[in-house]
Write a protein that holds these residues in place. Sequence first.
Motif, PDB file in Angstrom:
ATOM      1  N   ALA A 110     -58.570  53.272 -56.130  1.00 45.37           N
ATOM      2  CA  ALA A 110     -57.644  54.419 -56.162  1.00 45.37           C
ATOM      3  C   ALA A 110     -58.407  55.638 -55.698  1.00 45.37           C
ATOM      4  N   LEU A 111     -57.747  56.426 -54.852  1.00 42.87           N
ATOM      5  CA  LEU A 111     -58.387  57.616 -54.285  1.00 42.87           C
ATOM      6  C   LEU A 111     -58.024  58.856 -55.082  1.00 42.87           C
ATOM      7  N   TYR A 112     -58.938  59.813 -55.075  1.00 41.70           N
ATOM      8  CA  TYR A 112     -58.578  61.195 -55.372  1.00 41.70           C
ATOM      9  C   TYR A 112     -58.190  61.845 -54.047  1.00 41.70           C
ATOM     10  N   THR A 113     -57.011  62.457 -53.995  1.00 43.04           N
ATOM     11  CA  THR A 113     -56.599  63.228 -52.821  1.00 43.04           C
ATOM     12  C   THR A 113     -55.924  64.509 -53.311  1.00 43.04           C
ATOM     13  N   ASN A 114     -55.409  65.296 -52.397  1.00 39.32           N
ATOM     14  CA  ASN A 114     -54.632  66.475 -52.791  1.00 39.32           C
ATOM     15  C   ASN A 114     -53.128  66.201 -52.743  1.00 39.32           C
ATOM     16  N   ASN A 115     -52.781  64.930 -52.711  1.00 39.71           N
ATOM     17  CA  ASN A 115     -51.367  64.569 -52.818  1.00 39.71           C
ATOM     18  C   ASN A 115     -50.945  64.654 -54.282  1.00 39.71           C
TER      19      ASN A 115
END
Lengths: 298, 808
Positions: B378-383
């Motif tokens: 799982a990514l950290y994004t700014n979504n």
Amino acid sequence: MDFLRPASWQEALAAKAEHPSAVPIAGGTDVMVEINFDHRRPAYLLDLNRVGELAEWETAGDIVRLGASVPYTRIMEHLRRELPGLALAAHTVASPQIRNRGGVGGNLGTASPAGDAHPALLAGGGEVEAVSVRGTRMIPIDDFYLGVKRNALAPDELIRAVHLRKATGPQQFSKVGTRNAMVIAVCAFGIALHPDRRTVRTGIGSAAPTPIRATAAEEFLTAALDEGGLWDNGKPVPPAVARQFADLVAAAANPIDDVRGTASYRRHALAVMARRTLGWTWEQYRGEQQEERNQPCA
Amino acid sequence: MSTHQTRTEPAAAVAPGRTPTSLTQGTGGLTKGGIGESTLRPDGILKVTGEFAYSSDLWHEDMLWGYTLRSTVAHATIASIDTSEALATSGVYAVLTYDDLPTEVKHYGLEIRDTPVLAHGKVRHHGEPVALVAADHPETARRAAAKIRVEYEDLPVVTDEASATGPGAVLVHEGRDDHHSGHVPHPNIVHRQPIVRGDAAAAAARADVVVTGDYVFGMQDQAFLGPESGLAVPAEDGGVDLYVATQWLHSDLRQIAPVLGLPEKKVRMTLSGVGGAFGGREDLSMQIHGCLLALRTGKPVKIVYNRFESFFGHVHRHPATLHYEHGATRDGKLTHVRCRIVLDGGAYASASPAVVGNAASLSIGPYVVEDVDIEAIALYTNNPPCGAMRGFGAVQACFAYEAQMDRVAAELGMDPVEFRQINAMEQGTVMPTGQVVDSPAPVAELLRRVKARPLPPERQWETTEGADVRALPGGLSNTTHGEGVVRGVGYAVGIKNVGFSEGFDDYSTARVRMEVVGGEAVATVHTAMAEVGQGGVTVHAQIARSELGVTQVTIAPADTQVGSAGSTSASRQTYMTGGAVKNTCEAVREKVLDIGRRRFGTYHPAWATAELLLENGRVVTDGGEALADLADVLDGEVVDLELEFRHRPTQAFDLRTGQGNGHVQYSFAAHRAVVEVDTELGLVKVVELACAQDVGKALNPLSVVGQIQGGTTQGLGVAVMEEIVVDPVTAKVRNPSFTDYLIPTILDTPTIPVDVLELADAHAPYGLRGVGEAPTLSATPAVLAAIRQATGLELNRTPVRPEHLTGS
């Protein structure tokens, strides 16, 4: 926000003259959404619900005078024969609850390109009865839509009614949405045959800054029908003509990409709807002609 | 019947005007209303008549309204916040920013405390809370918030795997020190779980066919109907009473109390009417904000999000990109699966680590495959932040592996159902994690059942008066009278875990009281279980009737005055809190029998010798002989017990190999979708979506069917319409409303015939198997498979939009 509640049409006109920025509200199915989402905060709301005549309609000769607040449900139930295109469009408006409240006046007042009534009004043809304390003027529907959510009303005018020609031939309305009910149009198309004038009119929704007619398509089709003597001989529309008509409808549109759909899909869908609705209306016309021919002479 | 206060009644000095009330249920007959019966919801009539008090109906005399100012950009430094004009607004009682937080604890989170209560220095996603306002009118609060001046300085936006982990990637969270930070390959990866078993490379060499595919799953929203809302009431002891719609009271409490600087016992939480959840209420929304404003102003504060704000007020389902490779031999046996699942967790961790564990461990579906090589991240994004939603990581995987199963079957020239049945797991199958499936797993049978069902008739839209457009794609929009319409049929099956996994100490607590009221023995069940619509309040009463032989059962409001019930999620509540109620009832029954033996034991030898039951208000022998009335046994005594209940312990997955007995129980559902597609316009009508599911034991068959139909419909939604659209450049949400985030209407919802199997799981209370999530998995790939069959298109993305089908 002040809430004005005129008891009569005359009071409503006076209030609008005094407060030209007042936003009229009847069913509230559009205005209240805008207010709830904080998209606008008008200084005045002008409540037209006490003006009973706005929710009535009358017929005179070949014209239906449809009050601005007649709910879509009533149009579906009572005006299917006179205004078949508009009745079909009314069917696609939102949900039953909203159809019980909303009317054509709201669609015209907001003048959103996505209003479901517009393609049917454009195809059927008619005039908007715009009234102010200065008097009444009739605005042809073709001249009513000026820009995105802009119409031809003067600041002191209210919509009293629309005057619509009773159908003299078959009419159809189609709308694409991404679910099977209660959906804002990705694009929509209305068509009306006018055998008495031997013309065809169209309306396109949600595919240009305003609702528009596909006039080049109409002219092409009108000419092709004439040329082939099709109004009289009752032959089917040649597939090449239907295709060309569909392409011209798509070409008339000036759609955008947005969250509801792409521009190219909108053009494609308009062409499909134009071809199909032309087929449905023309087949119905042919059927009716056939029946007339089969009637024994009186 | 329950009594409900309404707005028109004067409110008491302290208690809110509309608060949760006890739901008393009588059945008025003998032995009625026990488990296995379709007793009706105690709140059903209240809900359909509009009388039920939802959390948005909470009201308190003299209360203030809270409002949340949210970021207008996805990633930015906050250069300054000026609240002076807002504070000077008449009617405003408080304006709070990060600087006003009362303690050193300024973050919260389900597993990783990475979410700021209010933004500090920067915002990481569109709609992040920045400031709070309390005012005497909601409109005043909203206007005052509009006067808060926030200066943002834009930062580069992380939106996908390339921008998250590529060279020079901007870190969404700097200086991570959470328990996953040590093992992830990049700080913008929340958690990574590989699973390696056997030798996939060697097995691939044995494969006669190898099929690879890349799939995309869009961002789905829970779209619950009751927006986030609650009421915080400051108490005289310096604490606060919080009435709120949530999924897990005690998890909220653990996160709220430290931020307020209060001991947990001074934050008294009561569940208010919950209008749906589906995972979207696992994370906090207004809870801390409401308490902060209440404690600052000394007045009760209510916060209600509107629909627009609700889309920013809760996490969504992780969008995912999935790469799969399947191999099979000519005779239809799977040789191996290799897959890589990338989940977009958005700006904060929420439930991402657990979603990763699920996606990885359930990634190959309910099939026997000995050689696998799996990776999920799982990514950290700014979504927008993503977390729990019905199906929880298993949904995305099922969409991809079922598409793969169809494609492999096509490559082999095999029937897709037969191919699945050849590879179907069964009791005794070893999962990729090494865990042995030790209860029934009737995967092949479920498929057989949906396939054997007669197909709905063709061309149902044809009537003597022309086409019935309601039965056609487009419905009343009148787009086709049959032109371009092609039918397709598709199948899918899925596997979902039940309960909290990976070594989590998952327990539920139930307090049961038995006493005589008005000459009749009655029971009261008190738990902290969040009733979010799943029907726990119905089932708890059924269990108490069956175990205690009483007719009238009162379900006390859920609150934190009793021990934790765990979360209403992971299909676990009937198993866990239902299990706790059963467990406590059994202990209460023993106490009651002890009292009986003490009082009447000398009158009849059966008191000492026979197996005794409580039935129809009496103590009876297992032979049916009545020994005494419960009312006489109890007389004036009250039996009141509170006990915890645990499922079998689970293990963490090994961080390198993914091996471990990570799950409690598995559940299975299969679907057959029949669709009609207008191939020219790209519009879809789902005609029928048949489901077969094993539920172990249906405690309430009506509720079970309702759950299956609801889950099926939610799966249909993400197949053909539901998606939160995030701008790929700005990371801003483009459709935060029900105008443009479409969920199925009744005209989009097909006939959903349901075939319920009851193969008991010996490890579970009554043999039951969690129901709620499994149908959400297979509905989506079944619909996609049917659309593929109708159109011949690949369709590797869900939801399918009309332009995907027309190519325009």
